[in-house]
Design an enzyme around this catalytic site. Structure first.
Site, PDB file in Angstrom:
ATOM      1  N   SER A  98     -27.803  17.821  -7.374  1.00 60.11           N
ATOM      2  CA  SER A  98     -27.878  18.476  -8.700  1.00 60.11           C
ATOM      3  C   SER A  98     -28.752  19.715  -8.577  1.00 60.11           C
ATOM      4  O   SER A  98     -29.685  19.734  -7.805  1.00 60.11           O
ATOM      5  CB  SER A  98     -28.446  17.605  -9.812  1.00 60.11           C
ATOM      6  OG  SER A  98     -27.543  16.565 -10.106  1.00 60.11           O
ATOM      7  N   THR A  99     -28.489  20.630  -9.316  1.00 64.87           N
ATOM      8  CA  THR A  99     -28.928  21.974  -8.992  1.00 64.87           C
ATOM      9  C   THR A  99     -29.149  22.766 -10.263  1.00 64.87           C
ATOM     10  O   THR A  99     -28.641  22.411 -11.311  1.00 64.87           O
ATOM     11  CB  THR A  99     -27.827  22.652  -8.132  1.00 64.87           C
ATOM     12  OG1 THR A  99     -27.602  21.847  -6.981  1.00 64.87           O
ATOM     13  CG2 THR A  99     -28.202  24.057  -7.728  1.00 64.87           C
ATOM     14  N   THR A 100     -29.879  23.862 -10.137  1.00 66.11           N
ATOM     15  CA  THR A 100     -29.986  24.770 -11.275  1.00 66.11           C
ATOM     16  C   THR A 100     -29.797  26.210 -10.796  1.00 66.11           C
ATOM     17  O   THR A 100     -30.326  26.599  -9.759  1.00 66.11           O
ATOM     18  CB  THR A 100     -31.330  24.594 -12.003  1.00 66.11           C
ATOM     19  OG1 THR A 100     -31.324  25.320 -13.215  1.00 66.11           O
ATOM     20  CG2 THR A 100     -32.491  25.019 -11.146  1.00 66.11           C
TER      21      THR A 100
ATOM     22  N   SER B 139     -32.569  23.788  -5.942  1.00 61.01           N
ATOM     23  CA  SER B 139     -32.086  22.419  -6.118  1.00 61.01           C
ATOM     24  C   SER B 139     -32.929  21.415  -5.364  1.00 61.01           C
ATOM     25  O   SER B 139     -33.552  21.736  -4.345  1.00 61.01           O
ATOM     26  CB  SER B 139     -30.641  22.335  -5.615  1.00 61.01           C
ATOM     27  OG  SER B 139     -30.160  21.018  -5.633  1.00 61.01           O
TER      28      SER B 139
ATOM     29  N   ARG C  52     -22.567  24.035 -14.289  1.00 58.84           N
ATOM     30  CA  ARG C  52     -23.307  24.742 -15.345  1.00 58.84           C
ATOM     31  C   ARG C  52     -23.590  26.149 -14.836  1.00 58.84           C
ATOM     32  O   ARG C  52     -24.357  26.340 -13.908  1.00 58.84           O
ATOM     33  CB  ARG C  52     -24.618  24.000 -15.650  1.00 58.84           C
ATOM     34  CG  ARG C  52     -24.425  22.524 -15.981  1.00 58.84           C
ATOM     35  CD  ARG C  52     -25.749  21.812 -16.225  1.00 58.84           C
ATOM     36  NE  ARG C  52     -26.664  21.975 -15.113  1.00 58.84           N
ATOM     37  CZ  ARG C  52     -27.990  22.077 -15.238  1.00 58.84           C
ATOM     38  NH1 ARG C  52     -28.549  22.065 -16.421  1.00 58.84           N
ATOM     39  NH2 ARG C  52     -28.757  22.200 -14.166  1.00 58.84           N
TER      40      ARG C  52
END
Length: 529
Positions: A341-343, A360, A497
């Site tokens: 999961s990452t941003t 991430s 996202r």
């Protein structure tokens, strides 16, 4: 879209976007804003990113027109090996726990970017992160939805420090509930005052090593102290007149470029982007590109990845010829190009410089191992290795794993765009879908991000997840072609996202978009009084 001649900050969390915009207003560069916003994300999205993870970045200098790439991904500890894992009973690479942990590269990556492109003092970039960690912030809906998942809660409960920090009162925080993390505030104060030295050789590093030792990990002081991020040259392809850039391996950016090369062999479907012919071609192109990336992608310091061959137009023609317009291929094999999961966030400053930035800890709360007294989890990037002895991505001490997080950039004439769509394996196919929406179908940035997407975790099989906003007749026609569809709700976080910023260098106007699948926003730099 958000349209402004001032700088713009676009992230997946509105408090982070606000911080980035304020840094820009104080005269900070796009990199200053990216670091400050990323630090806030470490506090507000601790299950996605943070001090214990890696970072990749592409930076476009408006003055010179030069693109700069940074690979801030860390290697496996030198003492970790397939043989050690076999002795401990592992038959496959662990996806959580101390043996999934690799050296965190984010802090060094932030510092190197700041040294080259920063304008504000390093210590001034962490104020908001410290305040939110110390005083708390209301947990937003998107993060709460993941935080409360039974598998996530179970993983946190398996580590005493993780449960103490991230399950206050024994349970995950609910939407709107104030969450505090004073231990992370302490870590950020150390980082602000002492720089990366505190992380790789000082008090934070000592806490990482103590945590690792107590859990039977192999990380040493030398593993931390010897780490250095790498400046890299972005790789690219031309897609119908736009030049699209990604970073080279060990990341999976070349899969997005290969998918675009394959898509380019077919005209855009006249029925539109949500038609069965268009989505069918995209899914089939994705399978071909993904089969190649999982066969050939690895740390280029240990394996000569055939990037040029995989991205050649001739190779794309050969791969495209395998696509049957009337039938899904369930048994996709990698090609022969040789004769995790990452941003994500993006910034543009008042001078037009663009930072395309992704950070991430991999899975939700990474390894689920929290550093004692520091309030952050260590990444589980080691899960990106394989234990297959002859595979180029086989685990080895000091080697970087296959990496999923990829920042992107594209340009045509006076138009320059930083963009990215986070979400593990979804990223290359989401990048390609976004580019096609924008280039082939004339959507603006916001529409191209919001458009329904499909997702498939790997090349084999005919399964695919797709958002139910796709028309029913399209879903029916895809099923008739052999696709086994799982229909998902609208704006699902697992579809990726994204954020995007477009700079028109001729008019000096910036355009930005933020994905409704996240809790974020694109916020312009406020005018100073």
């Amino acid at each position: 879209m958000v349209i402004s001649q001032q700088g713009i900050s676009a992230t997946s969390q509105v408090l982070s976007s606000q911080t980035g915009a304020q840094i820009l207003a104080r005269g900070g560069s796009a990199v200053d804003a990216a670091i400050a916003a990323n630090a806030v994300l470490a506090v507000t999205e601790p299950l996605m990113c943070g001090l214990g993870g890696d970072v990749f970045a592409i930076y476009w200098e408006a003055k010179t027109g030069k693109l700069n790439g940074l690979n801030g991904s860390g290697p496996a500890p030198k003492g970790l090996s397939p043989q050690l894992l076999a002795k401990e009973g592992f038959k496959r690479m662990p996806g959580e726990g101390i043996h999934s942990v690799t050296v965190p590269g984010a802090v060094d990556g932030w510092y190197r970017m700041h040294q080259r492109f920063g304008k504000l003092p390093w210590k001034d970039l962490f104020h908001d992160a410290i305040v939110f960690a110390e005083q708390g912030f209301p947990v937003p809906e998107g993060m709460s939805e993941i935080w409360i998942a039974p598998g996530v809660v179970k993983g946190l409960k398996a580590n005493a420090e993780s449960a103490r920090v991230f399950l206050p009162d024994g349970k995950p925080p609910q939407t709107g509930e104030l969450f505090r993390n004073p231990a992370m505030a302490h870590a950020f104060r150390l980082l602000a005052d002492k720089g990366p030295e505190a992380f790789y050789r000082g008090e934070i590093g000592a806490a990482i090593l103590k945590t690792s030792r107590e859990l039977g990990g192999t990380m040493t002081a030398e593993d931390l102290a010897s780490f250095s991020s790498e400046w890299v040259q972005p790789i690219s392809t031309d897609y119908r007149g736009w030049r699209v850039f990604e970073l080279p391996p060990n990341g999976q950016g070349m899969a997005a470029l290969e998918m675009l090369n394959i898509l380019e062999q077919f005209p855009p479907a006249p029925e539109g982007p949500l038609s069965a012919p268009e989505i069918h071609t995209r899914i089939e192109a994705m399978k071909l590109a993904y089969s190649d990336v999982h066969r050939y992608d690895a740390d280029p310091r240990t394996y000569d990845v055939p990037v040029a061959q995989l991205l050649s137009k001739d190779y794309a023609k050969k791969r495209a010829a395998l696509i049957d317009s009337n039938r899904a291929n369930c048994e996709v094999e990698p090609g022969e190009p040789i004769t995790g999961s990452t941003t994500y966030l993006t910034m543009v400053d008042r001078d037009g410089n663009i930072a395309s930035w992704i950070q991430s800890i991999y899975g939700a709360f990474g390894s689920r191992v929290t550093v004692d007294g520091m309030g952050f989890v260590l990444q589980n990037r080691g899960g990106g290795f394989t234990l297959e002895p002859k595979h180029p991505n086989v685990l080895a001490g000091g080697k970087r794993p296959f990496h999923t997080i990829i920042p992107a950039f594209m340009e045509k004439g006076d138009l320059h765009m930083g963009f990215g769509i986070m979400g593990g394996a979804v990223q290359p196919m989401a990048h390609a879908q976004f580019v096609s929406n924008f280039v082939d179908y004339g959507m603006n940035l916001q529409a191209a991000l919001e458009a329904p997407r499909f997702f498939k975790s790997g090349a084999p099989g005919c399964d695919a997840s797709i958002e139910f906003r796709v028309p029913a007749n399209t879903l029916q026609q895809l099923s008739e072609r052999g696709h086994q569809l799982q229909i998902k709700r609208e704006y699902l976080e697992t579809m990726g996202r994204g954020q995007a910023i477009l700079r028109d260098s001729k008019t000096k106007t910036n355009y930005a978009a933020s994905d409704p699948r996240a809790d974020g926003a694109a916020i312009p730099e406020p005018i100073q009084p």
